[in-house]
Design a protein around this motif. Structure first.
Motif, PDB file in Angstrom:
ATOM      1  N   GLU A  44       9.491   1.402  -1.363  1.00 41.77           N
ATOM      2  CA  GLU A  44       9.731   2.841  -1.413  1.00 41.77           C
ATOM      3  C   GLU A  44      10.250   3.256  -2.787  1.00 41.77           C
ATOM      4  O   GLU A  44      10.741   2.434  -3.559  1.00 41.77           O
ATOM      5  CB  GLU A  44      10.774   3.243  -0.360  1.00 41.77           C
ATOM      6  CG  GLU A  44      10.411   2.877   1.064  1.00 41.77           C
ATOM      7  CD  GLU A  44      11.503   3.285   2.032  1.00 41.77           C
ATOM      8  OE1 GLU A  44      11.928   4.471   1.974  1.00 41.77           O
ATOM      9  OE2 GLU A  44      11.953   2.440   2.830  1.00 41.77           O
ATOM     10  N   THR A  45      10.112   4.543  -3.057  1.00 43.37           N
ATOM     11  CA  THR A  45      10.744   5.148  -4.222  1.00 43.37           C
ATOM     12  C   THR A  45      11.861   6.035  -3.708  1.00 43.37           C
ATOM     13  O   THR A  45      11.616   7.063  -3.085  1.00 43.37           O
ATOM     14  CB  THR A  45       9.739   5.977  -5.047  1.00 43.37           C
ATOM     15  OG1 THR A  45       8.675   5.133  -5.488  1.00 43.37           O
ATOM     16  CG2 THR A  45      10.413   6.597  -6.259  1.00 43.37           C
ATOM     17  N   SER A 314      14.204   5.101  -7.755  1.00 50.64           N
ATOM     18  CA  SER A 314      13.557   3.925  -8.332  1.00 50.64           C
ATOM     19  C   SER A 314      12.900   3.132  -7.214  1.00 50.64           C
ATOM     20  O   SER A 314      13.101   3.413  -6.022  1.00 50.64           O
ATOM     21  CB  SER A 314      14.592   3.060  -9.071  1.00 50.64           C
ATOM     22  OG  SER A 314      15.598   2.637  -8.178  1.00 50.64           O
ATOM     23  N   LEU A 315      12.082   2.150  -7.587  1.00 48.11           N
ATOM     24  CA  LEU A 315      11.469   1.287  -6.591  1.00 48.11           C
ATOM     25  C   LEU A 315      12.568   0.566  -5.816  1.00 48.11           C
ATOM     26  O   LEU A 315      13.506   0.020  -6.404  1.00 48.11           O
ATOM     27  CB  LEU A 315      10.541   0.273  -7.251  1.00 48.11           C
ATOM     28  CG  LEU A 315       9.227   0.809  -7.838  1.00 48.11           C
ATOM     29  CD1 LEU A 315       8.446  -0.323  -8.482  1.00 48.11           C
ATOM     30  CD2 LEU A 315       8.384   1.499  -6.772  1.00 48.11           C
ATOM     31  N   ALA A 376       4.837   1.710  -4.995  1.00 44.67           N
ATOM     32  CA  ALA A 376       5.292   2.267  -3.737  1.00 44.67           C
ATOM     33  C   ALA A 376       4.188   2.099  -2.704  1.00 44.67           C
ATOM     34  O   ALA A 376       3.011   2.387  -2.960  1.00 44.67           O
ATOM     35  CB  ALA A 376       5.657   3.731  -3.908  1.00 44.67           C
TER      36      ALA A 376
END
Length: 383
Positions: A44-45, A314-315, A376
């Motif tokens: 996810e971001t 962020s990732l 993502a």
């Protein structure tokens, strides 16, 4: 006996029927049930909240009592020029006690005698150094010369006083002079000197006036002319070793005192202390207001301290997806599900996976913010 025989017959018949109609599960079904089920999660971001909350308390700063000593008794405040909250500066008038003005100069100031023209010594050099730091033009000679006398004279005259001399019977005269006791002009008998007791050492950095003696008060050991807050009150909390290692001098933290909220900086990280009397073990962390100045923090009040977290997305992956070996941190990414089990007779799919090295930026809320060659939506193995 007949009843027992009949019961045995019934049980035998039931066992025959069970064996005739109930079959064992297929071998493939047993093997499938025994296989571990992989759990995957999408990359996810998002913002990973890595803030840590501490509880602390406001501790008192250090105060310096400014007492005056003179030959005149009693020592009575006749003019108070500073108010609570005023900043103390080098060269400023501290007050007037029993007709004598008292001035602040930066230390160290090891004065022990009144000084006249041509006197010399280490105390003279210290006075010249203090005058130079205050902005007066002097030579650091260690000898009282005319420049030194003029500098102290200017200090007195700026406040409306003149330097004392023997003809004034140890009293400071208003600027302009007077006649001597013998009826001679003051200029003939006036030999000014520097009264060392009227030059007070200013706390390092100046400080802020915390208390003042009112006009008419007699100065004693218990009633100083002023109390200067040399260092302001500050917030202190205890962090365990791991938490303290993540903090740095100058790092900004958010502090909340009731309805007041402000930023503070880490001023000091103390040595480890054993917990005692209800306090937890760890390192004491001292905070100072980040914007400078004294926020008049109430001593003893409880404080909530929160580290300033990251606000950019962020990732991120679940924390349990991050693994570590001798090569560092990594995650297992699923490439696809198309491959078949080469050793089995059934078409059970086996995911094709690959190792992806990651750098963990921060953790919080069960997630890890990472820097890695991922996108993502990629699937990473959780368990």
């Amino acid at each position: 006996m007949a009843v027992v025989t009949a019961l045995v017959a019934v049980l035998l018949a039931a066992a025959f029927l069970a064996g005739r109609f109930i079959e064992a599960p297929p071998r493939d079904a047993i093997q499938s049930a025994q296989q571990a089920i992989d759990v995957w999660s999408a990359v996810e971001t998002k913002v990973v909240d890595d803030r840590v909350t501490f509880t602390g308390r406001v501790q008192p700063g250090t105060d310096a009592s400014i007492a005056v000593v003179s030959d005149a008794l009693p020592n009575v405040v006749v003019r108070q020029v500073l108010a609570i909250g005023d900043q103390v500066a080098a060269g400023s008038l501290a007050g007037v006690v029993s007709g004598r003005p008292y001035f602040f100069l930066p230390g160290p100031l090891p004065l022990y005698r009144n000084m006249s023209l041509n006197d010399e010594g280490d105390d003279v050099l210290a006075l010249q150094t203090a005058l130079g730091r205050t902005g007066y033009r002097v030579e650091l000679s260690g000898v009282v010369d005319q420049l030194t006398l003029n500098a102290v004279k200017d200090l007195f005259v700026a406040a409306g006083f003149s330097l004392p001399d023997p003809s004034s019977a140890s009293q400071n005269l208003p600027a302009g002079g007077s006649e001597s006791k013998a009826g001679q002009p003051a200029s003939a008998a006036k030999i000014p000197y520097i009264p060392f007791r009227q030059l007070l050492v200013m706390p390092a950095g100046g400080g802020v006036v915390a208390t003042t003696a009112p006009v008419g008060a007699e100065i004693t050991a218990d009633t100083p002319l002023l109390t200067i807050r040399a260092t302001p009150s500050f917030v202190e909390f205890t962090a365990d070793v791991a938490q303290a290692d993540r903090l740095q001098i100058g790092q900004k933290l958010s502090v909340r005192l009731d309805s007041k909220e402000f930023l503070a900086t880490v001023a000091n990280i103390g040595a480890f202390q054993e917990g005692k009397e209800g306090t937890k073990p760890g390192k004491p962390i001292s905070l100072a207001p980040a914007e400078g100045g004294d926020l008049d923090l109430p001593v003893g009040q409880a404080a909530i301290i929160v580290t300033v977290g990251e606000t950019e997305a962020s990732l991120s992956v679940p924390l349990i997806a991050v693994r570590e070996d001798a090569e560092g941190h990594y995650v297992t990414r699923r490439v696809n599900d198309a491959a078949q089990n080469p050793g089995g007779t059934s078409p059970a799919p086996v995911a094709v996976v690959e190792r992806i090295d990651v750098k963990v930026l921060r953790t919080g809320g069960g997630y890890a913010a990472i820097n890695a060659e991922l996108n993502a939506g990629d699937q990473v193995k959780v368990s």
